[in-house]
Motif scaffolding. Structure first.
Motif, PDB file in Angstrom:
ATOM      1  N   THR A   8      70.820  20.340  -1.803  1.00 35.44           N
ATOM      2  CA  THR A   8      69.785  21.108  -2.490  1.00 35.44           C
ATOM      3  C   THR A   8      68.877  20.211  -3.315  1.00 35.44           C
ATOM      4  O   THR A   8      67.667  20.426  -3.348  1.00 35.44           O
ATOM      5  N   LYS A   9      69.434  19.201  -3.963  1.00 35.11           N
ATOM      6  CA  LYS A   9      68.597  18.285  -4.752  1.00 35.11           C
ATOM      7  C   LYS A   9      67.701  17.459  -3.840  1.00 35.11           C
ATOM      8  O   LYS A   9      66.539  17.225  -4.151  1.00 35.11           O
ATOM      9  N   GLN A  11      66.602  18.330  -0.856  1.00 32.55           N
ATOM     10  CA  GLN A  11      65.586  19.214  -0.294  1.00 32.55           C
ATOM     11  C   GLN A  11      64.520  19.530  -1.330  1.00 32.55           C
ATOM     12  O   GLN A  11      63.338  19.584  -1.020  1.00 32.55           O
ATOM     13  N   LYS A  12      64.928  19.726  -2.575  1.00 31.72           N
ATOM     14  CA  LYS A  12      63.976  20.024  -3.643  1.00 31.72           C
ATOM     15  C   LYS A  12      63.038  18.845  -3.874  1.00 31.72           C
ATOM     16  O   LYS A  12      61.829  19.032  -4.053  1.00 31.72           O
ATOM     17  N   ARG A  13      63.575  17.619  -3.839  1.00 34.95           N
ATOM     18  CA  ARG A  13      62.751  16.437  -4.041  1.00 34.95           C
ATOM     19  C   ARG A  13      61.709  16.294  -2.934  1.00 34.95           C
ATOM     20  O   ARG A  13      60.550  15.995  -3.193  1.00 34.95           O
ATOM     21  N   TRP A  14      62.114  16.549  -1.694  1.00 37.47           N
ATOM     22  CA  TRP A  14      61.169  16.429  -0.584  1.00 37.47           C
ATOM     23  C   TRP A  14      60.126  17.534  -0.618  1.00 37.47           C
ATOM     24  O   TRP A  14      58.966  17.309  -0.275  1.00 37.47           O
ATOM     25  N   SER A  15      60.492  18.746  -0.995  1.00 33.99           N
ATOM     26  CA  SER A  15      59.510  19.828  -1.049  1.00 33.99           C
ATOM     27  C   SER A  15      58.495  19.591  -2.159  1.00 33.99           C
ATOM     28  O   SER A  15      57.307  19.865  -1.991  1.00 33.99           O
ATOM     29  N   GLU A  16      58.947  19.061  -3.307  1.00 29.23           N
ATOM     30  CA  GLU A  16      58.017  18.740  -4.388  1.00 29.23           C
ATOM     31  C   GLU A  16      57.094  17.597  -3.992  1.00 29.23           C
ATOM     32  O   GLU A  16      55.908  17.601  -4.322  1.00 29.23           O
TER      33      GLU A  16
END
Length: 96
Positions: A8-9, A11-16
């Protein structure tokens, strides 16, 4: 059992990164590899659905890229992303 979701971390970094930057979020990682890395390797897998041997799991192989400087190696590998590469194109007879 773990109640947390995997990656989740990450994925969150790549989406941001994809929302903030103009280019793809992977471009920063590719530039970092060109600048700091010395050995470039590609992780490849077989397509088991095309070979009728009764196996369901794909073979995964890490192949080192040789020749040229690091930037040329990274450009070569990124050009091969999501494309089919035949074994005969990579290895010669009795090389493995």
């Amino acid at each position: 059992k773990s109640k947390q979701k995997a990656f989740t971390k990450y994925q969150k970094r790549w989406s941001e990164a994809s929302k903030a930057a103009e280019g793809s979020p992977m471009s920063a990682e590719i530039d970092r590899a060109k600048k700091y890395c010395q050995v470039i390797r590609a992780i490849c897998h077989t397509q088991v659905s095309k070979v009728k041997i009764g196996q369901k799991k794909a073979h995964i192989k890490e192949i080192q890229i040789n020749g040229g400087n690091t930037a040329a190696k990274v450009d070569f590998v990124t050009g091969l992303f999501e494309q089919e590469v035949k074994v005969a194109d990579v290895f010669s007879q009795d090389e493995m």
